[in-house]
Motif scaffolding. Structure first.
Motif, mmCIF file in Angstrom:
data_model
loop_
_atom_site.group_PDB
_atom_site.id
_atom_site.type_symbol
_atom_site.label_atom_id
_atom_site.label_comp_id
_atom_site.label_asym_id
_atom_site.label_seq_id
_atom_site.Cartn_x
_atom_site.Cartn_y
_atom_site.Cartn_z
ATOM 1 N N HIS A 66 -23.967 68.282 46.137
ATOM 2 C CA HIS A 66 -22.998 67.962 45.101
ATOM 3 C C HIS A 66 -23.437 68.470 43.732
ATOM 4 O O HIS A 66 -24.642 68.564 43.449
ATOM 5 C CB HIS A 66 -22.781 66.448 45.030
ATOM 6 C CG HIS A 66 -22.311 65.851 46.314
ATOM 7 N ND1 HIS A 66 -21.166 66.264 46.958
ATOM 8 C CD2 HIS A 66 -22.851 64.883 47.102
ATOM 9 C CE1 HIS A 66 -21.014 65.574 48.071
ATOM 10 N NE2 HIS A 66 -22.024 64.733 48.186
ATOM 11 N N GLU A 67 -22.462 68.746 42.903
ATOM 12 C CA GLU A 67 -22.728 69.032 41.493
ATOM 13 C C GLU A 67 -22.841 67.692 40.777
ATOM 14 O O GLU A 67 -21.963 66.842 40.922
ATOM 15 C CB GLU A 67 -21.599 69.850 40.884
ATOM 16 C CG GLU A 67 -21.767 70.148 39.397
ATOM 17 C CD GLU A 67 -20.559 70.834 38.795
ATOM 18 O OE1 GLU A 67 -20.510 70.930 37.559
ATOM 19 O OE2 GLU A 67 -19.661 71.250 39.558
ATOM 20 N N VAL A 68 -23.913 67.494 40.021
ATOM 21 C CA VAL A 68 -24.155 66.188 39.409
ATOM 22 C C VAL A 68 -24.203 66.309 37.892
ATOM 23 O O VAL A 68 -24.951 67.119 37.338
ATOM 24 C CB VAL A 68 -25.473 65.557 39.924
ATOM 25 C CG1 VAL A 68 -25.631 64.146 39.362
ATOM 26 C CG2 VAL A 68 -25.496 65.516 41.450
ATOM 27 N N LEU A 69 -23.409 65.492 37.225
ATOM 28 C CA LEU A 69 -23.441 65.350 35.776
ATOM 29 C C LEU A 69 -24.050 63.991 35.469
ATOM 30 O O LEU A 69 -23.992 63.077 36.293
ATOM 31 C CB LEU A 69 -22.030 65.438 35.200
ATOM 32 C CG LEU A 69 -21.186 66.642 35.637
ATOM 33 C CD1 LEU A 69 -19.775 66.523 35.087
ATOM 34 C CD2 LEU A 69 -21.832 67.937 35.174
ATOM 35 N N THR A 70 -24.614 63.825 34.281
ATOM 36 C CA THR A 70 -25.268 62.562 33.949
ATOM 37 C C THR A 70 -24.883 62.075 32.559
ATOM 38 O O THR A 70 -24.490 62.853 31.686
ATOM 39 C CB THR A 70 -26.804 62.689 34.012
ATOM 40 O OG1 THR A 70 -27.235 63.617 33.008
ATOM 41 C CG2 THR A 70 -27.259 63.138 35.390
ATOM 42 N N ALA A 71 -25.015 60.754 32.398
ATOM 43 C CA ALA A 71 -24.873 60.112 31.094
ATOM 44 C C ALA A 71 -25.880 58.972 31.055
ATOM 45 O O ALA A 71 -25.997 58.206 32.016
ATOM 46 C CB ALA A 71 -23.459 59.591 30.886
ATOM 47 N N ALA A 72 -26.607 58.845 29.931
ATOM 48 C CA ALA A 72 -27.686 57.871 29.842
ATOM 49 C C ALA A 72 -27.266 56.551 29.206
ATOM 50 O O ALA A 72 -28.043 55.602 29.194
ATOM 51 C CB ALA A 72 -28.855 58.465 29.051
ATOM 52 N N ASP A 73 -26.052 56.467 28.679
ATOM 53 C CA ASP A 73 -25.572 55.217 28.097
ATOM 54 C C ASP A 73 -24.054 55.184 28.137
ATOM 55 O O ASP A 73 -23.400 56.175 28.488
ATOM 56 C CB ASP A 73 -26.089 55.023 26.667
ATOM 57 C CG ASP A 73 -25.668 56.141 25.730
ATOM 58 O OD1 ASP A 73 -24.441 56.336 25.565
ATOM 59 O OD2 ASP A 73 -26.548 56.815 25.170
ATOM 60 N N GLY A 74 -23.491 54.051 27.755
ATOM 61 C CA GLY A 74 -22.053 53.878 27.843
ATOM 62 C C GLY A 74 -21.263 54.794 26.933
ATOM 63 O O GLY A 74 -20.204 55.307 27.315
ATOM 64 N N LEU A 75 -21.754 55.018 25.725
ATOM 65 C CA LEU A 75 -21.038 55.903 24.796
ATOM 66 C C LEU A 75 -21.013 57.337 25.315
ATOM 67 O O LEU A 75 -19.989 58.022 25.223
ATOM 68 C CB LEU A 75 -21.691 55.856 23.413
ATOM 69 C CG LEU A 75 -21.405 54.607 22.568
ATOM 70 C CD1 LEU A 75 -22.173 54.676 21.262
ATOM 71 C CD2 LEU A 75 -19.902 54.465 22.312
ATOM 72 N N ALA A 76 -22.140 57.791 25.863
ATOM 73 C CA ALA A 76 -22.196 59.151 26.411
ATOM 74 C C ALA A 76 -21.253 59.294 27.600
ATOM 75 O O ALA A 76 -20.584 60.327 27.765
ATOM 76 C CB ALA A 76 -23.624 59.489 26.823
ATOM 77 N N ALA A 77 -21.180 58.254 28.434
ATOM 78 C CA ALA A 77 -20.271 58.300 29.577
ATOM 79 C C ALA A 77 -18.823 58.325 29.121
ATOM 80 O O ALA A 77 -18.001 59.088 29.653
ATOM 81 C CB ALA A 77 -20.515 57.090 30.476
ATOM 82 N N ARG A 78 -18.491 57.498 28.141
ATOM 83 C CA ARG A 78 -17.122 57.470 27.617
ATOM 84 C C ARG A 78 -16.730 58.835 27.052
ATOM 85 O O ARG A 78 -15.616 59.324 27.294
ATOM 86 C CB ARG A 78 -17.011 56.396 26.538
ATOM 87 C CG ARG A 78 -15.646 56.304 25.899
ATOM 88 C CD ARG A 78 -15.655 55.273 24.780
ATOM 89 N NE ARG A 78 -15.593 53.919 25.299
ATOM 90 C CZ ARG A 78 -15.843 52.835 24.544
ATOM 91 N NH1 ARG A 78 -16.212 52.967 23.285
ATOM 92 N NH2 ARG A 78 -15.740 51.623 25.073
#
Length: 233
Positions: A28-40
C-alpha cells in the motif's frame, strides 16, 4: 489485492514507523500525520490525503482529539476508518462505532491482526470488480449495489461501506432471521469471537438512518434471543 492509499494518523513516531513499514510491505501507499491538525489539513479537499482509501486513526492525538477527527471524517464522506487506541473499555469502543468507525483495535496490538483488519476493510469498501449485483427492493426500501445508493421512501440515505453490506445481507433474504455471529462473519468476513458490540452498534446506526429518512417506518426488526430480520413493509 490492489494497492490502496492509507493515511496513518498516529503521534508516536515508533508506532507510526511500525505501521508504515507493515502497510508498505503489504503493497500500500502510506501517508502519515503526527497530530490532529496535520490530519485535518491532509484530509482537506484538494490535499493529497483527501482521496485515501482508508484511515488508521489513533484516538489520543495532540491538538485535535481522534474522536473529533472521526466525526469530521464521517461527515465529509464514507472512507473506512480503523480506530487505534489504548482505551479498551467497551463503552469507548461502542462510542467510536456509533461515531462511524468501521473497526477498532486496542493497543498493544498484534501487527498481523491489524494488517488483516485493514485488508478486510479495504475488501469490503472496494467496488465489485466483476458483474454488478442487481438492485434490491423491499417495499419503499431499495439498494443499488453498483451505485452504492440507498433510498428509503424516496429519500436517499447515506450509509458507510459496512452499513451497506449489512443492509444488503438483510435485503437479499427479507424475512429471514440473521444471528449476530452470522451477520459478523458475513459482513466483516472473519470468524466471530464472541464480541457482538460491533454488530449491535452498526445495526443501531443503520436503523437510525433509515428511521430518519422515514420516521413512520422501521424496516429492521429485532427478534429477541435470535437476531435481526427485515419486517414486511
Amino acid at each position: 489485492m490492489t494497492a490502496s492509499r492509507v493515511l496513518v494518523v498516529e503521534d508516536s513516531p515508533d508506532v507510526r514507523a511500525l505501521l508504515v513499514e507493515a502497510l508498505r510491505d503489504e503493497g500500500h501507499e502510506v501517508l502519515t500525520a503526527a497530530d490532529g491538525l496535520a490530519a485535518r489539513a491532509a484530509l482537506a479537499p484538494g490535499r493529497e490525503a483527501a482521496g485515501v482509501d482508508l484511515v488508521v486513526l489513533d484516538l489520543m492525538l495532540p491538538h485535535v482529539d481522534g474522536s473529533v477527527l472521526l466525526a469530521e471524517i464521517r461527515r465529509a464522506g464514507e472512507v473506512p476508518v480503523l480506530v487505534l487506541s489504548a482505551k479498551d473499555a467497551v463503552y469507548t469502543k461502542v462510542d467510536m462505532l456509533r461515531l462511524g468507525a468501521d473497526d477498532y483495535v486496542t493497543k498493544p496490538f498484534d501487527l498481523a491482526e491489524l494488517t488483516a483488519r485493514v485488508e478486510a476493510l479495504l475488501r469490503r469498501s472496494a467496488p465489485p470488480a466483476a458483474a454488478k449485483p442487481a438492485p434490491l427492493v423491499h417495499g419503499p426500501l431499495s439498494l443499488d449495489p453498483a451505485a452504492a445508493r440507498v433510498r428509503m421512501d424516496g429519500a436517499e440515505v447515506a450509509l458507510t461501506a459496512t452499513e451497506l453490506r449489512l443492509l444488503y445481507l438483510l435485503l437479499a433474504s427479507p424475512g429471514q432471521v440473521f444471528s449476530r455471529p452470522r451477520i459478523y462473519e458475513a459482513v466483516w468476513e472473519e470468524p466471530f469471537v464472541g464480541d457482538d458490540a460491533a454488530v449491535k452498534t452498526h445495526v443501531s446506526n443503520l436503523r437510525g438512518k433509515l428511521r430518519e429518512a422515514a420516521p413512520a417506518l422501521d424496516p429492521i426488526e429485532t427478534v429477541w434471543g435470535l437476531g435481526y430480520r427485515l419486517r414486511a413493509l
